[in-house]
Every structure is written in C-alpha cells, then in structure tokens.
Motif scaffolding. Structure first.
Motif, short mmCIF file in Angstrom:
data_model
loop_
_atom_site.label_atom_id
_atom_site.label_comp_id
_atom_site.label_asym_id
_atom_site.label_seq_id
_atom_site.Cartn_x
_atom_site.Cartn_y
_atom_site.Cartn_z
N ARG A 64 0.82 -1.22 0.00
CA ARG A 64 0.00 0.00 0.00
C ARG A 64 0.84 1.26 0.00
O ARG A 64 0.45 2.29 -0.56
N ASP A 65 2.03 1.21 0.61
CA ASP A 65 2.83 2.42 0.82
C ASP A 65 4.03 2.53 -0.10
O ASP A 65 4.72 3.56 -0.06
N ARG A 66 4.30 1.52 -0.91
CA ARG A 66 5.55 1.55 -1.69
C ARG A 66 5.49 2.56 -2.83
O ARG A 66 6.48 3.24 -3.12
N ASP A 67 4.35 2.67 -3.49
CA ASP A 67 4.27 3.65 -4.57
C ASP A 67 4.44 5.06 -4.05
O ASP A 67 5.05 5.91 -4.71
N ALA A 68 3.90 5.35 -2.86
CA ALA A 68 4.03 6.68 -2.29
C ALA A 68 5.47 7.01 -1.96
O ALA A 68 5.87 8.19 -1.97
N ALA A 69 6.28 6.00 -1.66
CA ALA A 69 7.67 6.24 -1.27
C ALA A 69 8.61 6.38 -2.46
O ALA A 69 9.77 6.80 -2.27
#
Length: 612
Positions: free
Chosen positions: A133-138
C-alpha cells in the motif's frame, strides 16, 4: 575569534576565585570550628557544575538534524533501536501497533503522511518494512531502512502448483534464523512424507508422490533440534488426473520385468499396445500391426527391449528415426550387452553402451528412500549394461548419485536408455510406490509433449491486504472469495503476453479463479500463519525500494555520514542550571555540615553581652 574560549576562561576564573574564597574561609577558622569536609567538597562541586551548566545555557550543544526527513514506524518498530535516526517528524503507520513513542503521529498510510508534510525529501523506515500500500508513495524519495530482526522460520518455498496423480514432486526452500533442526513434508493425514536436516545455509529439498486427483493441502514444518515446531506453511497442490498415454510396447520375449511394467502402466491408465514375440513368428498381446509412419504417429511412447531393438530392419530404423523427429519418444530397455551393430546405432543416437557383466549391486536411494527407512530398505537391483551419454540428461540415479540411465533429444522427440533388468524386485519387496514412481518419472519425461491449448495460469498468493499476482488469465476473469463475493480482475497492460493482474484479498482461505477457460482454486494464507515468510518478503521489498531510490539499509544503528546538525534547545539547560545555582545558594546559607564554635570569637562575644 570565537566567543566560546573567552566564556570558558571567565567561567574557569570565577570557579577558581570562588573555590579559593571557600577554602580560605575554612582555613581561617580554628580546627575545632571548621565545617565538615563534605560540606566544602559539595560546595566546590556545585560551583563547578553551575559554571558548566551556565556554559551550555549560553552555547547549547548541537543536535543531529536532517531537514525534510520523515521517520516512519512500521510493524515491529519497537524491536529496532532508534539511536542515530533523526528527522523533522515521526509518523506511525497502522501496522506499527500501539506501543509507539508519544511524539509519533498516526496516519492511515504513508501517502497521507507525505501530503501532510509536503516538504519531505527523505524517509527513514524502522521495523518490518513498507507494505504494498505504501511503496508507490515512497518512490522518488531517498529511503534508508533499518530492519527488525528476522524471526526464525521459512522464508522461501518453491513447489509446483499442479502435479499429475502418481507423479513425484519436489519442494525446495530456505529457512532463516534457525540453528540446526529439520524440515518435514506432511500430507493431509499428518503423515510424514519426507524429512531433511537443515544445514548452515538453511536450504532444503523434499520429495513426495501424489495420490488421487483433487486439491490436496500438504504442509511444510520447520522443527528445532528437540522436534518442536518453529514454523509451518501450507502447501496446496492441485493434483490433476494423469495424462492418458498411448504406449506401444515391443518385447523379444516375456519376462517378470515386462509383466510388472505392464501392470503398472495399466494401473496408471496408460493405453497399452503390447506385442511380445515368442519366436518362430509367434506373438502374444494385441494383434500384429504395421510399423510405419502412420502407425507410430498414433503413440506417445515406444518401449523396446534390446532383443526387439536388434530385430528391427534398416527400413524400420529409418521409419523410427523419422517418427522421433516428429515427436515420438523411445525408451530402450537394455537387459544385456548389445551387438556391434546395435552399439553403432546407439552411438549414432548419442549413447555409449559398454560391454560389461551384469552388476547386481545397484541400490536406489536419496529421494526414493523415506525418512524412516533404513539404508537397506530397498532391495538390490541389477543392470545389464553401463550407459553414458556426453550430451545426455540423467534419467535415473542410484543411491550414490551415479546416473543409471540417460535420455537425449532427437528432433521433437526423446530417446532414453534404461539399464535396470529387475526393477520388479521393488514390487516383490512391497515397494510398489517406488516402482511406480521411477517408471512414472521415466514415462512422463520421455512421452510425446502434449499441445497446450491454453496458457498456464500461475498464482502468487499473498496474505490478506497484500498484492497477489495472477498470470495467464483471460479478459473478464473473476476471483470468488471464501464467502462467494466476486472480484473482477483487470489485466495490467505492462505485463505484456503474460496477461497478469493484481488481486488484493480481504480474508484468508480458499479462493476460486474463474474465466472463460479456467477454474482453479488457490489458497490465500493468513499473515499470522507464516510470520517469517511475511517478514522476509516485506524486508526484501523495502530493501529493493531503498536501493532503487538511491538509499541504503541501516543495519548497524549509525549512518556512515554524520547528518547535519542544528543548535540545541537552551531552556532544558537553563532549568538545570537554575536548580543547581539555587541548591548552591541554599547550601552556603544553611548550617548543614557546620560544627559548634565552642571557643570562637563569636562565642566569646556572646558571653560578654550583658544579660537582662
């Protein structure tokens, strides 16, 4: 000139003058009236401490600071030391749990935190790692990752998703943080099928054979040195009905080996056309048929013994070679040394068959011996010849790993040479399972390749709320949850011809894939079911993300480069200095540590005062 040395000099002079004053006042009094040495020592130390604290009030020490840095707490962040990790803000993602620092702000995902703190240029990830869930945002940010310790257990497991009934299959994998111990493969009835001791690298390979067709849930267990279960993982296999092979068997005479081979082939649902020559033109089995291209193209495999191989005419060898080029496969059972002409034909195919006396001391072992079997659990077998092939691939090996048979490619078909002459002794010893497995492996390896009408479906199932990948599907494919809720899959154009789609399950359990050409069950494991594998997957994914963003892991607790610093806060130092100065003032005016002045001038003056 820097003001710090001047201030240090003034403070040192003040401490020196104050100390001299205190010592002089003490020495001027009579010995019996002097204060206790502890009082004087405390006064001197508080003066030194007060001066040191006043310096830090004026010049507070710098603290590490990286502007634009966000410290991100993930699952198991409480197991990681935060020493040396600095940032403007500390945020906690939902996986971090509740035992987090008081200054950590909670966010539902990393994207929300980055929107709140839009000036963030880098992140410091602590704990298990970033979920999908958070990898694209990082992406696009500089990332440093300090990982939590790896829990012991399975971190990798590889196995086929579909296996035909009666076929042998292998399960390989790797464990981490496990010292000694072993790995076991168990069937649905909790029977141990195979066992492997773990080495220093944690690698293992297990073998077993499937039984009846259907969805079969196997299990892989990791045990410590005392036999206690450390970790386990489900291993669901889709056991498909065996392929119906059409096999032509030509034999120069009856034999026990041929008898039990035919019995196994019939049990394995192979369609046999058996022709056994009794000599003088007499033959038993099916009606004699033609040995031409049209007849051979109807079969998937041709099984010959050395006598029938020797009776083939030159024209029949040419017909056979052409059939091999079109996809037919040949299994040649060598029961004795061949003649010069046969050896020459075998050499043309790529085999070197040596003339040797029969070797009766062959023992199968390794993957064919069960975990509870003794070294002599399988009977000794005999081989009629020694065969080698420079470009061949092993067809069967003995317990020492020495190849017993080879196969080579010939056009679109395959040719294998089988040297065992009495594998039926396995059946006589009660090991029908091993007899069936070695022949099943040989037949399935050599048989004519089937034409795939559809692309194979591959499923990489992840835990709930993690991204599973399903490839080889068609448009409009759906996944049904354990309660029957359908989810339509959308093929990712970037996957190309693989036709892959992402799927996020919201609950563990059996799911069903459906499209126009496939119906397949697959298991979504629970995250708690394989904690070591889940932790390793998160760790590796976050490390790859950090490497791609130009960041790095930070496993030692300190960065290679010292981060920039800024002036620290003054008020904590001021409060401590104020408390110390107050204590020093009170101590000088108190009578703690003072002795009664019996003969001092003060006592004498008091005695001379007129009494009322």
């Amino acid at each position: 000139m820097s003001p710090q040395p001047l201030v240090i000099g003034i403070l040192a002079l003040a401490v020196l003058l104050g100390s001299v004053r205190a010592l002089r006042a003490r020495t001027r009094l009579p010995r019996e009236s002097r204060s206790h040495p502890l009082r004087t020592t405390v006064l001197l130390l508080t003066q030194i401490a007060s001066a040191g604290l006043l310096y830090f009030v004026l010049f507070p020490p710098p603290v590490p600071h990286e502007p634009g840095t966000l410290v991100v707490l993930t699952a198991r962040a409480d197991e990681v030391t935060a020493q040396g990790v600095v940032g403007d803000r500390t945020v906690a993602l939902p996986e971090a749990g509740r035992s987090m620092p008081a200054d950590a702000e909670r966010f539902p995902d990393l994207a929300s935190a980055l929107r709140t703190y839009a000036a963030t240029q880098r992140i410091r990830v602590l704990g298990a790692g970033l979920v999908v869930r958070d990898r694209d945002a990082a992406r696009g940010l500089e990332i440093k990752f300090r990982a939590a310790p790896q829990p012991p257990g399975l971190v990798e497991i590889h196995s086929p998703q579909r296996v035909a009934a009666g076929r042998r299959f292998a399960v390989s994998g790797r464990t981490a943080a496990v010292t000694g111990g072993s790995v076991e493969l168990r069937d649905p009835a909790d029977r141990q099928l195979d066992r492997s001791e773990l080495g220093d690298d944690g690698q293992f390979t297990l073998h077993a054979s499937t039984r009846s067709a259907g969805l079969t849930p196997y299990r892989v267990l990791v045990l410590d040195t005392e036999g206690n279960t450390i970790d386990e993982a489900p291993l669901p296999l889709d056991v498909t009905p065996p392929r119906d092979l059409k096999v032509l068997v030509l034999a120069g005479g009856p034999s026990p080996e041929l008898k039990y081979l035919r019995r196994w082939a019939l049990d394995a649902r192979a369609e046999l056309d058996t022709r056994i020559s009794l000599g003088a033109g007499t033959q038993v089995g099916t009606a004699p048929g033609r040995f031409d291209a049209a007849a051979l193209d109807q079969f998937d495999l041709l099984v010959l013994d050395d006598r029938s191989w020797g009776t083939l005419t030159r024209d029949q060898h040419e017909v056979l070679a052409a059939a091999l080029d079109r996809g037919l496969s040949l299994l040649l059972r060598m029961t004795g040394p061949p003649g010069d002409a046969d050896r020459q034909r075998l050499a043309e195919l790529g085999f070197d068959v040596a003339r040797t006396n029969p070797d009766p001391g062959i023992r199968l072992g390794g993957e064919w011996v069960g975990p509870g079997d003794a070294a002599d659990a399988l009977p000794s077998l005999a081989r009629g010849v020694r065969v080698t092939a420079a470009d061949g691939i092993e067809l069967l090996a003995d317990g020492a790993g020495e190849p017993l048979g080879f196969w080579v490619a010939h056009g679109r078909g395959r040719v294998g040479v089988w040297p065992l002459v009495d594998s039926y002794r396995l059946v006589m010893a009660g090991r029908q399972d091993v007899h069936g497995e070695i022949w099943s492996s040989a037949f399935s390896t050599l048989a004519r390749a089937s034409v795939a009408t559809t692309s194979p479906v591959t499923i990489e199932a992840a835990a709930p709320y993690q991204r599973s990948v399903i490839c080889g599907i068609g448009e409009g494919a759906q996944v049904l949850s354990p309660v029957g809720d359908p989810v339509t899959l959308h093929i990712d154009p970037a996957s190309g011809d693989a036709d892959c789609a992402g799927f996020w399950a919201d609950a563990p359990g059996w799911h069903e894939l459906r499209d126009a050409e496939h119906t397949q069950l697959f298991l979504v494991p629970s995250a708690e079911q394989s904690p070591a594998m889940t932790a390793d997957a998160l760790r590796e994914a976050t490390l790859m993300l950090a490497a791609g963003a130009g960041g790095s892991p930070d496993a030692t607790g300190a960065s290679a480069q010292q981060p920039p610093s800024q002036t620290g806060r003054r008020w904590p130092w001021f409060l401590v200095w104020l408390a110390t100065a107050t204590a020093c003032w009170w101590l000088e005016r108190s009578r703690w540590g003072l002795r009664p002045a019996k003969n001092s001038a003060e006592t004498q003056a008091r005695s001379d005062r007129p009494r009322p």
